[in-house]
Design an enzyme around this catalytic site. Structure first.
Site, short mmCIF file in Angstrom:
data_model
loop_
_atom_site.label_atom_id
_atom_site.label_comp_id
_atom_site.label_asym_id
_atom_site.label_seq_id
_atom_site.Cartn_x
_atom_site.Cartn_y
_atom_site.Cartn_z
N ASP A 182 -0.82 2.69 -5.32
CA ASP A 182 -0.87 1.26 -5.61
C ASP A 182 -2.15 0.92 -6.37
O ASP A 182 -3.20 1.55 -6.17
CB ASP A 182 -0.79 0.45 -4.33
CG ASP A 182 -1.90 0.80 -3.34
OD1 ASP A 182 -1.97 1.98 -2.93
OD2 ASP A 182 -2.69 -0.09 -2.99
N ASN A 189 -6.71 7.02 4.53
CA ASN A 189 -8.13 7.39 4.40
C ASN A 189 -8.38 8.89 4.45
O ASN A 189 -9.45 9.36 4.03
CB ASN A 189 -8.96 6.72 5.50
CG ASN A 189 -8.97 5.21 5.37
OD1 ASN A 189 -8.34 4.66 4.48
ND2 ASN A 189 -9.70 4.56 6.27
N HIS A 224 0.83 -1.21 0.00
CA HIS A 224 0.00 0.00 0.00
C HIS A 224 0.86 1.26 0.00
O HIS A 224 0.35 2.35 -0.29
CB HIS A 224 -0.89 -0.01 1.25
CG HIS A 224 -2.26 0.57 1.05
ND1 HIS A 224 -2.89 0.64 -0.18
CD2 HIS A 224 -3.14 1.13 1.94
CE1 HIS A 224 -4.08 1.19 -0.03
NE2 HIS A 224 -4.26 1.50 1.23
N ASN A 252 -9.06 4.08 -0.94
CA ASN A 252 -9.49 5.09 0.03
C ASN A 252 -8.69 6.38 -0.04
O ASN A 252 -9.21 7.46 0.28
CB ASN A 252 -9.42 4.52 1.45
CG ASN A 252 -10.51 3.49 1.71
OD1 ASN A 252 -11.61 3.60 1.16
ND2 ASN A 252 -10.21 2.49 2.53
#
Length: 267
Positions: A91, A66, A19, A112
């Site tokens: 990613d 987020n 991520h 997100n």
């Protein structure tokens, strides 16, 4: 002025996560072009430099993924950068490892970090989608993206991809998205060299191997053949033939006569 945003999560525990490939790409960009040191600002880490004569800001939001849009929004408002001049590195599950795509606008695809940027800044920014591959089952996605790259991945395609993105990044500041994708792809996955053409084996001529036969023919040609007149033979052949037909007691005389005939002399 361009704003380049690398997406990831802050902290050493997330540093090697799939991520966090956006953070990794941002770090490599700053390192390659010797941008200024990272400074804590705008709820993130920011570095400044120049590329192709244009000022470039590189941002790594530290709000956690987020809430990335909060940090990006602060930078845009402070520097009055239009959202069209924002490039986000992130990613991408739907691309195989090492593959890359660039797109402007569109949906967030469940990411997100992109969802948050869309909400705070709008959607008309460019996204550099860095493939990390899909684990195959939806239930495994969370563990996959928050799992670390393997040592083999880090030393293989990941290193090649990050290096290529940084090396060719100047094309994005010129608006050459297609050229950027092509160059990166060629660096990460260069085309395999074509195998050399093999020469076709020479067709065997009727009669088989001429090598041994040629030697035999050569030897046979010096031997007298049936039906040959003695006058048609070479001097050496005449000698052999005449010796064979001459009694042993007359061998010396026959030899002399044969030599005389062979060289055209009278006895």
């Amino acid at each position: 002025m361009f704003l380049v945003v690398g997406l990831g999560n802050p902290g050493s525990g997330y540093a090697a996560n799939r991520h966090n490939i956006g953070f990794m790409a941002a770090d490599e960009l700053v390192r390659r072009y010797s941008f200024g040191p990272w400074r804590k600002k705008f709820q993130g880490q920011i570095s400044e430099g120049e590329l192709n004569g244009q000022k470039v800001l590189v941002l790594k939001p530290e709000t956690f993924m987020n809430l990335s849009g909060q940090s990006v929004g602060e930078v845009l408002r402070f520097y009055k950068i239009p959202v069209e001049d924002v490039i986000v590195l992130h990613d991408e599950l739907d691309l195989p490892p090492g593959k890359l795509r660039v797109k402007r606008g569109g949906g967030h695809g469940g990411h997100n970090g992109l969802r948050s940027i869309d909400a705070h800044c709008g959607k008309e920014y460019r996204r550099v989608r860095l493939g990390i591959g899909h684990p195959g089952e939806k239930s495994r996605v969370h563990g996959h993206v928050l799992g670390d790259f393997s040592k083999a991945e880090q030393d293989g395609w990941l290193m090649a991809l990050l290096d290529a993105v940084a090396a060719e990044f100047g094309r994005l500041t010129k608006g050459d998205d297609g050229g950027f994708m092509s160059k990166v792809s060629a660096i990460v996955s260069p085309p395999k060299p074509k195998a050399p053409k093999k020469d076709k084996p020479a067709a065997d001529k009727p009669g088989g191997d001429k090598g041994d036969k040629g030697e035999k023919d050569k030897d046979a040609s010096t031997e007298p053949q049936a039906g040959d007149s003695i006058n048609d033979l070479s001097g050496a052949a005449k000698v052999r033939l005449e010796r064979a037909d001459t009694p042993v007691s007359n061998a010396a005389s026959a030899m002399a006569e044969a030599l005389a005939k062979a060289f055209g002399k009278k006895k």
